[in-house]
Design a protein around this motif. Structure first.
Motif, short mmCIF file in Angstrom:
data_model
loop_
_atom_site.label_atom_id
_atom_site.label_comp_id
_atom_site.label_asym_id
_atom_site.label_seq_id
_atom_site.Cartn_x
_atom_site.Cartn_y
_atom_site.Cartn_z
N LEU A 1 -1.17 5.65 7.98
CA LEU A 1 -0.25 4.94 7.09
C LEU A 1 0.25 5.82 5.96
O LEU A 1 1.07 5.36 5.15
N ASP A 2 -0.24 7.04 5.86
CA ASP A 2 0.25 8.04 4.92
C ASP A 2 0.08 7.62 3.46
O ASP A 2 1.05 7.42 2.74
N PHE A 3 -1.20 7.44 3.03
CA PHE A 3 -1.44 7.20 1.61
C PHE A 3 -2.62 8.03 1.13
O PHE A 3 -3.48 8.42 1.90
N SER A 4 -2.63 8.31 -0.17
CA SER A 4 -3.61 9.17 -0.83
C SER A 4 -4.79 8.34 -1.33
O SER A 4 -4.79 7.10 -1.19
N PRO A 5 -5.79 8.97 -1.99
CA PRO A 5 -6.85 8.18 -2.62
C PRO A 5 -6.32 7.16 -3.63
O PRO A 5 -6.87 6.06 -3.74
N ALA A 6 -5.24 7.51 -4.34
CA ALA A 6 -4.65 6.54 -5.27
C ALA A 6 -4.09 5.34 -4.52
O ALA A 6 -4.18 4.20 -4.98
N GLY A 7 -3.53 5.58 -3.33
CA GLY A 7 -3.03 4.48 -2.52
C GLY A 7 -4.14 3.58 -2.02
O GLY A 7 -4.02 2.35 -1.99
N LEU A 8 -5.26 4.21 -1.62
CA LEU A 8 -6.43 3.42 -1.22
C LEU A 8 -6.92 2.58 -2.39
O LEU A 8 -7.25 1.40 -2.24
N GLY A 9 -6.95 3.19 -3.58
CA GLY A 9 -7.36 2.44 -4.76
C GLY A 9 -6.44 1.27 -5.03
O GLY A 9 -6.90 0.18 -5.42
N LEU A 10 -5.14 1.46 -4.81
CA LEU A 10 -4.18 0.37 -5.00
C LEU A 10 -4.45 -0.78 -4.04
O LEU A 10 -4.44 -1.96 -4.44
N ALA A 11 -4.71 -0.47 -2.77
CA ALA A 11 -4.96 -1.51 -1.78
C ALA A 11 -6.21 -2.32 -2.13
O ALA A 11 -6.21 -3.56 -2.10
N VAL A 12 -7.28 -1.62 -2.48
CA VAL A 12 -8.53 -2.30 -2.82
C VAL A 12 -8.37 -3.08 -4.12
O VAL A 12 -8.88 -4.20 -4.26
N SER A 13 -7.64 -2.52 -5.08
CA SER A 13 -7.41 -3.21 -6.35
C SER A 13 -6.64 -4.50 -6.15
O SER A 13 -6.94 -5.52 -6.78
N ALA A 14 -5.62 -4.45 -5.30
CA ALA A 14 -4.85 -5.66 -5.03
C ALA A 14 -5.74 -6.75 -4.43
O ALA A 14 -5.63 -7.94 -4.79
N TYR A 15 -6.62 -6.36 -3.54
CA TYR A 15 -7.53 -7.32 -2.91
C TYR A 15 -8.40 -8.02 -3.95
O TYR A 15 -8.49 -9.25 -4.00
N PHE A 16 -9.03 -7.22 -4.81
CA PHE A 16 -9.92 -7.82 -5.80
C PHE A 16 -9.15 -8.50 -6.94
O PHE A 16 -9.66 -9.42 -7.57
N GLY A 17 -7.92 -8.04 -7.20
CA GLY A 17 -7.12 -8.72 -8.20
C GLY A 17 -6.79 -10.14 -7.76
O GLY A 17 -6.90 -11.09 -8.55
N VAL A 18 -6.40 -10.30 -6.52
CA VAL A 18 -6.14 -11.65 -5.99
C VAL A 18 -7.43 -12.46 -5.96
O VAL A 18 -7.44 -13.67 -6.26
N SER A 19 -8.55 -11.82 -5.63
CA SER A 19 -9.84 -12.52 -5.64
C SER A 19 -10.16 -13.04 -7.04
O SER A 19 -10.67 -14.16 -7.20
#
Length: 379
Positions: free
Chosen positions: A35-53
């Motif tokens: 999907l072509d993303f960096s560690p910052a992109g991974l952090g964004l995905a995980v952050s969005a998950y827990f933000g909605v939680s």
């Protein structure tokens, strides 16, 4: 209702609703490459998950109190299974991955709070510490499964099949959800130790932000040091196993010292901070020691926190734990986003050092929260 059945149901429910985000972390290298993303992109995905939680936590607590733990737990499991299969079928970029994970985030809040309620209402008080420890062991077990998925599935048939299999396994947990016995809507509890809960929630934000970095970045960090993806995934598996044992052991001791658990959490966080600091040190020995301390102590406390809160608010456990759980999720949101950015700009050693400082600060806030809880109990 049999306490063993309730505990097993809480464990499987929690695994089912929490596996999406940990599977993304465990398969970060393979998913990120496609999907072509960096560690910052991974952090964004995980952050969005827990933000909605975090946003869903208090409403989910209200739903559990109103409609019962069984109905909300099953709804959460279905949402989690759908999100896992949707990742396999539709994730074609970082942004589609983030959108699909948000669906699973609501499931996480529902399943966690429903499980807390089932345990508090069906398990005898003298055994609740152990059962909360077993229930919270579901999180490191999810991490363990995610780590094992790297060599077993992702490196053989592809990472998308790992999400398909996880989705089917999550759906299989629906029949294991224990039934409510005569649930009726409960009035909101009065006299909550709101100030203490907020302080503990703030501590949980800092602690969870750092601890979530373990599950999210430890594989990518190990690969960055030159370790192959397979052994890196097994390192995550080791951490998950250690954390599961620590959470269960911590719950066992909580039943013997039920009134001093928030102070115990502070000590665990201080030891966990040492583990994160070791992860910033070069060498495989320091990495393994950091994983052992970080997972074994720094991520062993959520069950103890839920146990301490439920003891003070037995009439509305979902509503009370939703406050502190919001802190856990907020940390899961802010931590990976901020620490992922640190890793992207300054490297993983700087990220682990920042996480160690945050976890040590959380230990101090837990001590303050412990004092406030004792004052509330005395009153």
């Amino acid at each position: 209702m049999n306490a063993g059945w309730v505990t097993a149901g809480a464990l499987t429910t929690t695994i089912a609703v929490s596996i999406p985000v940990f599977l993304v972390g465990g398969l970060a290298v393979q998913v990120g490459e496609e999907l072509d993303f960096s560690p910052a992109g991974l952090g964004l995905a995980v952050s969005a998950y827990f933000g909605v939680s975090a946003l869903a936590s208090v409403p989910a607590g209200t739903l559990v109190e109103r409609y019962g733990a069984t109905r909300i737990a099953r709804t959460g499991i279905v949402l989690a299974a759908v999100s896992l299969i949707a990742v396999a079928a539709f994730a074609r970029s970082l942004w589609t991955l983030v959108a699909i994970l948000a669906l699973g985030a609501a499931a996480n809040a529902m399943g966690q709070l429903a499980s807390n309620t089932s345990l508090s209402r069906h398990v005898p008080a003298r055994r609740q510490g152990l059962t909360f420890g077993i229930k919270q062991a579901a999180i490191p077990i999810s991490t363990l499964l995610a780590g094992a998925a790297v060599p077993v599935v992702a490196l053989t048939v592809g990472w998308r099949w790992a999400f398909v299999l996880a989705g089917l396994a999550a759906a299989a947990a629906i029949p294991l959800v224990p039934r409510d016995s005569g649930h009726r809507r409960r009035a909101a509890e009065t006299g909550q130790a709101t100030t203490a809960l907020v302080v503990i929630g703030l501590a949980a934000t800092l602690a969870a932000g750092s601890a979530n970095a373990l599950g999210t970045f430890v594989v990518a960090s190990a690969v960055d040091r030159g370790i192959a993806p397979g052994p890196a995934g097994l390192a995550l598996t080791l951490g998950g196993a250690i954390c599961a044992i620590a959470r269960i052991t911590g719950g066992w001791q909580a039943d013997r010292r039920p009134d001093r658990q928030v102070g115990t959490i502070a000590a665990l966080l201080a030891a966990g901070a040492v583990g994160l600091a070791l992860l910033a040190t070069p060498g495989p020995v320091a990495m393994v020691a950091g994983i052992v301390l970080g997972f074994g102590f720094g991520w062993a406390w959520p069950g103890l926190m839920n146990f301490a809160v439920v003891r003070l608010h037995p009439q509305a456990p979902a509503a009370a734990t939703s406050i502190t759980q919001t802190g856990v999720y907020a940390g899961g949101c802010v931590g990976p986003l901020g620490l992922g950015a640190v890793a992207g700009y300054a490297g993983y050693p700087a990220m682990w050092t920042a996480g160690a400082v945050a976890m040590l600060s959380a230990a101090g806030l837990m001590l303050l929260g412990s004092r406030l809880l004792r004052r509330h109990a005395s009153a």
